[in-house]
Design a protein around this motif. Structure first.
Motif: not given
Length: 360
Positions: A204-207, A224-228
């Motif tokens: 999965h590619i999460a851009a 932090e929250v977005n990498n989580n």
């Protein structure tokens, strides 16, 4: 260049002439870019893309991925000023956005072929008079596997970009595994994620655009929250997640920020590219947030079976008797044309005779 599959088609597809990954050799190297585009410079950003693609290919990467709206950069002015002030950037941004199958698009496809590397990149897609937050996946032969659009632009993004539709929630079965893509806060949409999980993603590619906005004031916009969100996607979906991330550089800040207050909102850096395994482990190297480079990791698709043996949210761990998702994959279009059916000569003759008799 023709799309190998029609743009935003509705079902999981296979690439013709390609074999799925070998069950005995599912290991290969992947890359996630952390870099700053040359803002609102289409050709300049494509040049930089190809240079980073070569860097990834030289390190043995089979797949390289780039951030959300990497081309021609994310329109940060929508967050730091009002719409009237932002109008000064609209025409330049539109002119440097990219059409699918344009000469610039073909340049990237040719580079993928020349470098023998798979390519995923985010771009502002120009279609008629509208823009869309889009992603493309191109294989190592330069063929377009998928072009898809973000379903719902987030908050003020709606002042720039239009919506996608259910046909954009798509996973493609390819020679390197089942590959899917989402942009940014699409990873905070539980139903959209579940639609993707149901298509059995391997990669999965999460851009993401950058995590430099409103530091300390709005934690939901931070790294932090977005990498989580990327990490939990890997665990929930039982897949590998490549999360390329943009960087705000001095040139970008100089273009967009005319006041100190704006510089405090849109700060330099914000790079946080990551790669996660299906058990949530972080893989590969870490690049400091102000720096540009490539996160490189070797992935082993065989590990997915171990993760799915514990929890498969659309398989043995699902309860469709209790909860189900309805996914409308029909592509939404503003105009639907229909051709008039030809009328048989006998029908015309009968109608004319009926009218004549009525008159008599």
């Amino acid at each position: 260049m023709q799309l190998r599959y029609p743009n935003r088609i509705s079902s999981t597809t296979k690439i013709k002439g390609k074999k799925t990954p070998s069950k005995t050799h599912p290991k290969f190297i992947v890359a996630a870019a952390q870099a700053a585009p040359i803002l609102m410079d289409l050709d300049g950003t494509i040049d930089k893309t190809i240079a980073l693609m070569k860097q990834a290919a030289d390190q043995g990467a089979k797949l390289v991925t780039f951030p959300e709206t990497w081309i021609p950069g994310y329109p940060w002015w929508i967050w730091i000023t009002n719409p009237a002030m932002g109008m000064q950037h609209v025409q330049r941004y539109f002119n440097n956005s990219m059409e699918v199958d344009s000469p610039e698009f073909k340049r990237l496809a040719k580079a993928a072929n020349n470098l023998n590397i798979w390519l995923s990149f985010g771009f502002s897609e120009r279609d008629g008079g509208s823009l869309y937050i889009s992603q493309a996946l191109i294989d190592d032969e330069g063929q377009v596997v998928l072009s898809r659009r973000k379903l719902k632009p987030t908050h003020v993004e709606r002042t720039v970009f239009g919506d996608g539709d259910g046909s954009d929630l798509k996973v493609c079965e390819t020679a390197i595994g089942n590959v899917g893509m989402l942009n940014c806060w699409e990873h905070l949409q539980p139903l959209s994620k579940y639609a993707m999980y149901s298509q059995h993603e391997h990669i999965h590619i999460a851009a993401w655009p950058s995590f430099s906005l409103y530091r300390g004031a709005a934690h939901a916009l931070g790294a932090e929250v977005n990498n989580n969100a990327s990490q939990i996607y890997a665990v929930e979906g039982g897949c590998f997640v490549l999360a390329p991330c943009g960087v705000v550089d001095q040139a970008m800040q100089d273009i967009l920020c005319t006041e100190d207050a704006q510089r405090q909102m849109l700060q330099l850096g914000g790079g946080a590219a990551r790669i996660y395994g299906p058990d949530g482990r972080q893989l590969g190297n870490i690049i400091p947030e102000l720096e540009e480079g490539i996160v490189i990791a070797e992935i082993d698709l065989g590990l997915i079976s171990l993760a799915k043996s514990i929890t498969d949210p659309v398989g043995h761990y699902a309860r469709p008797d209790a909860t189900q998702l309805i996914l409308n994959r029909e592509r939404r279009v503003p105009v639907s044309s229909k051709l008039a059916k030809p009328v048989a000569a006998s029908v015309i003759s009968e109608s004319a005779e009926a009218i004549e008799n009525e008159v008599v």
